[in-house]
Scaffold this motif. Structure first.
Motif, PDB file in Angstrom:
ATOM      1  N   PRO A 237       0.808  -1.235   0.000  1.00 46.05           N
ATOM      2  CA  PRO A 237       0.000   0.000   0.000  1.00 46.05           C
ATOM      3  C   PRO A 237       0.839   1.284   0.000  1.00 46.05           C
TER       4      PRO A 237
ATOM      5  N   ASN B 128       1.035   4.145  -2.993  1.00 45.80           N
ATOM      6  CA  ASN B 128       0.805   5.570  -2.745  1.00 45.80           C
ATOM      7  C   ASN B 128       1.945   6.420  -3.289  1.00 45.80           C
TER       8      ASN B 128
ATOM      9  N   ILE C 164       1.840   6.674  -6.971  1.00 50.94           N
ATOM     10  CA  ILE C 164       0.844   7.631  -7.466  1.00 50.94           C
ATOM     11  C   ILE C 164       1.428   9.044  -7.430  1.00 50.94           C
TER      12      ILE C 164
ATOM     13  N   LYS D   5       2.233  11.754 -10.618  1.00 50.75           N
ATOM     14  CA  LYS D   5       1.944  13.181 -10.699  1.00 50.75           C
ATOM     15  C   LYS D   5       3.217  13.997 -10.890  1.00 50.75           C
TER      16      LYS D   5
ATOM     17  N   LEU E  48      -5.633   8.385 -12.399  1.00 50.99           N
ATOM     18  CA  LEU E  48      -5.157   8.114 -11.042  1.00 50.99           C
ATOM     19  C   LEU E  48      -6.243   7.631 -10.090  1.00 50.99           C
ATOM     20  N   TYR E  49      -7.479   8.141 -10.292  1.00 51.96           N
ATOM     21  CA  TYR E  49      -8.530   7.780  -9.331  1.00 51.96           C
ATOM     22  C   TYR E  49      -8.751   6.271  -9.256  1.00 51.96           C
TER      23      TYR E  49
ATOM     24  N   LEU F   1      -6.660   4.006  -9.735  1.00 48.85           N
ATOM     25  CA  LEU F   1      -5.495   3.441  -9.038  1.00 48.85           C
ATOM     26  C   LEU F   1      -5.635   3.572  -7.527  1.00 48.85           C
ATOM     27  N   THR F   2      -6.138   4.743  -7.081  1.00 56.03           N
ATOM     28  CA  THR F   2      -6.281   4.923  -5.635  1.00 56.03           C
ATOM     29  C   THR F   2      -7.313   3.947  -5.067  1.00 56.03           C
ATOM     30  N   ILE F   3      -8.337   3.637  -5.882  1.00 56.37           N
ATOM     31  CA  ILE F   3      -9.344   2.678  -5.410  1.00 56.37           C
ATOM     32  C   ILE F   3      -8.699   1.295  -5.245  1.00 56.37           C
TER      33      ILE F   3
ATOM     34  N   VAL G 115      -5.610   0.705  -4.579  1.00 60.32           N
ATOM     35  CA  VAL G 115      -4.750   0.742  -3.391  1.00 60.32           C
ATOM     36  C   VAL G 115      -5.580   0.570  -2.126  1.00 60.32           C
ATOM     37  N   ARG G 116      -6.722   1.275  -2.072  1.00 58.64           N
ATOM     38  CA  ARG G 116      -7.555   1.208  -0.881  1.00 58.64           C
ATOM     39  C   ARG G 116      -8.067  -0.215  -0.657  1.00 58.64           C
TER      40      ARG G 116
ATOM     41  N   GLU H 149      -5.354  -2.270   0.751  1.00 60.56           N
ATOM     42  CA  GLU H 149      -5.159  -2.020   2.171  1.00 60.56           C
ATOM     43  C   GLU H 149      -6.195  -2.747   3.009  1.00 60.56           C
TER      44      GLU H 149
END
Lengths: 220, 264
Positions: A149, A153, A156, A160, A202-203, A205-207, A209-210, A213
């Protein structure tokens, strides 16, 4: 009131796609190189050989405590003068961003390794494993699970950070956006579109990752 | 040094910083013998056990297991990682907190060292591991991960894992101290079985009744020295030293509860 008009963007689609390709390619390159550098620096910092530890420590702190934009500019303008070797904007960008990312990856990886119960390497040693075998078979597989995780992060953030290479005229998504903005005289639409493009990539990708986790916290 | 014995420790010293944990320890264990190390916490018995397979590096003295001998102290070179790994591969160790590899199944735990350290083909290591898990009574748990096993089951997997390297010597570091009382018996049963098969063992334990039953010799340690040693029943039933008597006074023997008031 400003009159929004996004229709003209279509005529720049190849320019944007091109820039997007460069951005994604850069991300893949600096994330993979950064992970290699980070793993090496983490292991060096955990080494029993003191000079190696100091070297890793110096590298990590220098790159963590200077702004990445300054590093980019320094690698492109200062390094060639100091070293006498001409390097392209792309090489300078990859070098600076990989080393910058590597310094953060190193601390994540080191943290993952030291979080493993000391009984694990001890049991591995008692079975006759060398420290290298214990690291590869016992410690890293367990540590990796905990590292994923934070590594995602950091990656990501690295994604950027690729937008900074536009200052060295590397034709990434933002740089191509600047060209389109100057060409069309419609910067509001162009930069909004660029922002949306980053977000759409990116969004999701963050999902992921979450979810990773969450899965991690339910297992072991 | 005596070449008949399996384990030979001579003049062993260990200190952590200023704290001297072991002072001039001498110990010899014959082939097939079971030696129990008892004593209060902080007496150095666990450190002594860890010096036998060099998980702890002594500051002085000699350690020999089988044909492999190492000397420590001023002027001696510390053994390299290869030599250490080879040496440790011949001694099995079982830990108080099991230290199973949580990312591997019971079978994976037992197969790991033969495959990684010895390069045993997987199929062969698997067959051996299945036999060992059956031997410790866990034939039905081979595919379980450690998190799904009880403490007693974990410790039996740990014993099978150590046995997979076919060690000449087994070291037990308070193998039952972290177990719920009702699970102690199943682990002691496995250790007893190993003893009856002639395995050379050194056991750090608080199970005095078990030490009396299974060990050939008992060594009582306090403050980094061997206070008393001798045949198990003699040391436990009729200790000569006052310190040994005081320590054993803490334990209920013969199953009958005794008042603890006369203990120090």
């Amino acid at each position: 009131m400003y009159q929004w008009d996004f229709n003209f963007l279509w005529s720049y689609r190849w320019l944007f796609l091109n820039g997007l390709g460069v951005t994604v390619g850069f991300t893949v390159a600096i994330v993979s190189l950064g992970l290699v550098v980070g793993l090496a620096a983490a292991l060096a910092k955990l080494s029993a050989f003191a000079p190696l530890r100091w070297l890793a420590h110096a590298y990590i702190e220098v790159f963590r405590c200077t702004p990445v934009l300054v590093q980019l500019v320094w690698f492109y303008y200062a390094l060639p003068i100091l070293s006498g070797i001409e390097i392209s904007a792309i090489t300078a960008s990859i070098l600076a961003l990989s080393l910058y990312g590597g310094s953060f990856y190193a601390e994540i990886i080191r943290g993952g390794i030291v979080s493993i119960d000391p009984g694990q390497p001890e049991a591995a040693a008692a079975l006759g494993m060398t420290p290298f075998q214990a690291m590869r078979r016992i410690i890293l597989p367990q540590a990796l699970k905990r590292m994923v995780p934070p590594l995602m992060n950091q990656s990501i953030i690295q994604f950027k950070n690729t937008s900074l290479v536009s200052v060295l005229a590397v034709p990434d998504l933002l740089y191509q956006g600047q060209i389109a903005a100057h060409d069309s005289y419609r910067p509001l639409e162009v930069y909004s579109a660029v922002a949306v493009a980053y977000f759409l990539l990116l969004y999701p990708l963050t999902i992921i990752v979450r979810q990773g986790e969450k899965k991690l916290s339910t297992s072991d | 040094m005596d070449t008949q014995s399996k384990i030979e420790i001579a003049g062993l010293r260990k200190q952590f910083g200023d704290l001297v944990v072991l002072k001039d320890i001498n110990l010899s264990v014959d082939q097939g013998q079971v030696v129990a190390l008892i004593g209060p916490s902080g007496s150095g018995k666990s450190t002594l056990l860890r010096c036998i397979n060099l998980l702890v590096t002594p500051n002085g003295g000699q350690v020999r297991v089988g044909a492999d001998s190492f000397a420590f102290g001023p002027g001696t070179k510390l053994p390299g990682t290869r030599a250490l790994a080879n040496f440790r591969a011949g001694t099995g160790m079982v830990f108080q907190h099991f230290n199973l590899f949580p990312h591997m199944t019971a079978l994976g735990n037992v197969m790991e060292a033969p495959v990684t350290v010895r390069g045993t083909p997987k199929a062969q290591a698997r067959e051996k591991a299945l036999a060992l898990l059956a031997k410790v009574g866990l034939a039905d748990k081979v595919d379980e991960y450690p998190s799904r096993l009880s403490g007693g089951q974990k410790q039996r997997v740990a014993i099978a894992r150590a046995l997979a390297m076919e060690p000449d010597v087994m070291l037990f570091d308070e193998a039952t101290s972290a177990l719920d009382p009702e699970l102690v018996g199943e682990v002691l049963g496995v250790i007893q079985k190993l003893a009856s098969e002639g395995m050379t063992m050194v056991i750090v334990t608080h199970e005095i009744a078990f030490a009396r039953e299974v060990a050939d010799r008992v060594i009582f340690m306090r403050d980094g020295v061997v206070v008393e040693e001798g045949p198990a029943r003699q040391v436990i039933d009729a200790p000569r030293e006052a310190a040994t008597q005081a320590f054993l006074g803490h334990f209920h023997r013969g199953g009958a509860a005794q008042p603890a008031s006369e203990a120090i």
